[in-house]
Write a protein that holds these residues in place. Structure first.
Motif, PDB file in Angstrom:
ATOM      1  N   LYS A 168       3.932   8.573 -18.542  1.00 61.35           N
ATOM      2  CA  LYS A 168       3.786   8.109 -17.180  1.00 61.35           C
ATOM      3  C   LYS A 168       3.230   6.619 -17.295  1.00 61.35           C
ATOM      4  O   LYS A 168       3.894   5.619 -16.631  1.00 61.35           O
ATOM      5  N   THR A 169       2.644   6.213 -18.349  1.00 64.12           N
ATOM      6  CA  THR A 169       2.185   4.983 -18.732  1.00 64.12           C
ATOM      7  C   THR A 169       3.328   3.924 -18.881  1.00 64.12           C
ATOM      8  O   THR A 169       3.286   2.578 -18.293  1.00 64.12           O
ATOM      9  N   GLU A 197       0.859  -1.154  -0.168  1.00 64.64           N
ATOM     10  CA  GLU A 197      -0.054   0.017  -0.054  1.00 64.64           C
ATOM     11  C   GLU A 197       0.928   1.226  -0.133  1.00 64.64           C
ATOM     12  O   GLU A 197       2.023   1.278   0.572  1.00 64.64           O
ATOM     13  N   PRO A 216       7.715   1.124 -13.114  1.00 60.34           N
ATOM     14  CA  PRO A 216       7.292   1.148 -12.147  1.00 60.34           C
ATOM     15  C   PRO A 216       8.220   1.487 -10.976  1.00 60.34           C
ATOM     16  O   PRO A 216       9.273   1.266 -10.909  1.00 60.34           O
ATOM     17  N   SER A 217       7.434   2.083  -9.742  1.00 59.88           N
ATOM     18  CA  SER A 217       8.449   2.425  -8.621  1.00 59.88           C
ATOM     19  C   SER A 217       9.003   0.973  -7.995  1.00 59.88           C
ATOM     20  O   SER A 217       8.298   0.144  -8.255  1.00 59.88           O
ATOM     21  N   GLU A 227       4.389   4.942  -4.313  1.00 65.33           N
ATOM     22  CA  GLU A 227       4.191   6.457  -4.668  1.00 65.33           C
ATOM     23  C   GLU A 227       4.162   6.006  -6.495  1.00 65.33           C
ATOM     24  O   GLU A 227       4.521   5.081  -6.978  1.00 65.33           O
ATOM     25  N   ALA A 228       3.399   6.870  -7.233  1.00 69.46           N
ATOM     26  CA  ALA A 228       3.102   6.648  -8.624  1.00 69.46           C
ATOM     27  C   ALA A 228       4.190   6.911  -9.577  1.00 69.46           C
ATOM     28  O   ALA A 228       4.947   7.706  -9.181  1.00 69.46           O
ATOM     29  N   PRO A 229       4.676   6.179 -10.448  1.00 69.20           N
ATOM     30  CA  PRO A 229       5.804   6.404 -11.286  1.00 69.20           C
ATOM     31  C   PRO A 229       5.863   7.603 -11.892  1.00 69.20           C
ATOM     32  O   PRO A 229       4.492   8.301 -12.121  1.00 69.20           O
ATOM     33  N   LYS A 230       6.875   8.219 -11.982  1.00 69.89           N
ATOM     34  CA  LYS A 230       7.235   9.443 -12.323  1.00 69.89           C
ATOM     35  C   LYS A 230       7.281   9.652 -13.893  1.00 69.89           C
ATOM     36  O   LYS A 230       7.839   8.749 -14.446  1.00 69.89           O
ATOM     37  N   ALA A 241       7.131  -1.235  -6.017  1.00 65.47           N
ATOM     38  CA  ALA A 241       5.858  -1.723  -6.641  1.00 65.47           C
ATOM     39  C   ALA A 241       5.983  -3.254  -7.247  1.00 65.47           C
ATOM     40  O   ALA A 241       5.056  -4.078  -7.251  1.00 65.47           O
TER      41      ALA A 241
END
Ligand code: NAD
Length: 349
Positions: free
Chosen positions: A278-279, A262, A283-284, A265-268, A287
């Motif tokens: 971003k797509t 949980e 992935p961070s 952070e969303a990938p930059k 993740a």
């Protein structure tokens, strides 16, 4: 001990000898090859060399023959042996067409003899690793897999270049990859779309691709190439909870699975070409996790011992003729699809 004669002492016939003699229940008594030079080579190795096929079939010591000739003569040799009361192992592809294979099956049934096809790549460790991974859902439910073999040496030998002798790569490596696929996925085949390649200008295919859809939802991309200077991985597999790759025969590879942690952070966004994305950004780090591939499943009974167990004790064959027929039907569908440039259905009844 089941005594066996090898018919066709070329590359594969030669390879069989040691493997058979290392098994518990089968021994090679001798060989027959129409090429005298091959007979000489066998004699130097201490093998009995039959002067004719008739002599093999008349030898009461011989319980079975193993046919390792070019593909176009498998049927003729198999039928003669079965009618002479011998059991038969045939190299793959069993025949060039399903009709020929059906004739063999009818002869075997009439003669009450065992007929088994050497689908040896069911014992390959890369395949047994993928089979386990799929069976044990180590990356969730597998919904897509890609199975490839790619070389850069063209089509080897002489008869493999000839249509009439059952040459080409669909009938060569294709048989193995398709057999492996159907051995691990018993869902009904919905359709296949295939292309053949003729880069080398031969009358037979020097490679192919086939996209096979199963009723279960699995799709499989099967590919063989002989003009690939840059190779793609042997296996690339996608599941609902991760991906797996096997790069090569040495089983190098890995699984990448989501961690489901949980608050990740969303990938930059990254610069990609002339745009931002971003797509498609990696992935961070938290993740995903990398895992080692599982150990291959164990397939302990050798092909030859299993053959002897079938002949001598009535045990179940590891390679069943109905499975081989299913592969042959799929192969015919691949040829039809490529020739007519269309999706072919009605492969499994
Ligand atoms: P090859 O050309 O090296 O050998 C074939 C041999 O058969 C030759 O020595 C030839 O003289 C002999 N021969 C031809 N017609 C004959 C006949 N009527 N009677 C007796 N001998 C005859 O070919 P190969 O690469 O050894 O392939 C042979 C078979 O083995 C093919 O069906 C091939 O698909 C199969 N094969 C299987 C595998 C596998 O992994 N299972 C690997 C390689 C080849």
């Amino acid at each position: 001990m089941l005594q066996i004669a090898i018919i066709g002492y070329g590359g594969m016939g030669t390879y069989h000898v040691e493997l058979i003699n290392a098994s518990d229940r089968v021994r090679v008594k001798g060989i027959f090859d129409i090429d005298e030079a091959r007979g000489k080579a066998a004699k130097e190795r201490g093998l009995y060399v039959y002067r004719s096929y008739q002599e093999v079939l008349a030898d009461p010591d011989i319980a079975a023959v193993l046919i390792a000739t070019p593909n176009d003569v498998h049927k003729k040799l198999a039928i003669r042996a079965l009618e002479a009361g011998k059991h038969v192992i045939s190299e793959k592809p069993v025949t060039i067409t399903t009709t020929e294979f059906q004739e063999i099956l009818e002869t075997a049934a009439k003669a009450d003899r065992t007929f088994m096809v050497h689908q040896n790549r069911r014992w390959d460790e890369d395949f047994l690793t993928i089979k386990r991974l799929k069976q044990e859902k180590l990356i969730g439910d597998v919904f897509h897999l890609e199975s490839r073999v790619q070389g850069a040496n063209g089509i080897p030998g002489d008869w493999r270049h000839k249509l009439a002798q059952g040459g080409g790569m669909v009938l060569d490596w294709g048989v193995h990859l398709l057999d492996q696929l159907l051995f691990m996925e018993d869902s009904r085949i919905e359709s296949v779309y295939a292309t053949l390649s003729y880069v080398l200008g031969d009358e037979v295919d020097d490679g192919f691709t086939a996209l096979i859809r199963f009723e279960s939802g699995l799709t499989a991309h099967i590919e063989v190439g002989t003009t690939n200077f840059i190779k793609l991985p042997r296996w690339y597999v996608r599941g609902t909870a991760g991906n797996a790759v096997i790069e090569d025969w040495d089983l190098s590879g890995r699984m990448i699975v989501p961690t489901y942690l949980e608050g990740i952070e969303a990938p930059k966004p990254i610069q990609a070409g002339v745009g931002l994305t971003k797509t498609m950004a990696p992935p961070s780090e938290e993740a995903t996790a990398e895992k080692a591939l599982p150990e291959p499943l164990q397939n302990k009974t050798s092909f030859y011992n299993n053959f002897a167990n079938v002949v001598l004790d009535g045990q179940e064959a590891i390679v069943k003729n109905e499975e081989v027929m299913r592969v042959m039907k799929l192969i015919e569908a691949i040829f039809t699809s490529a020739r007519e440039n269309r999706v072919v259905t009605e492969i499994d009844e």
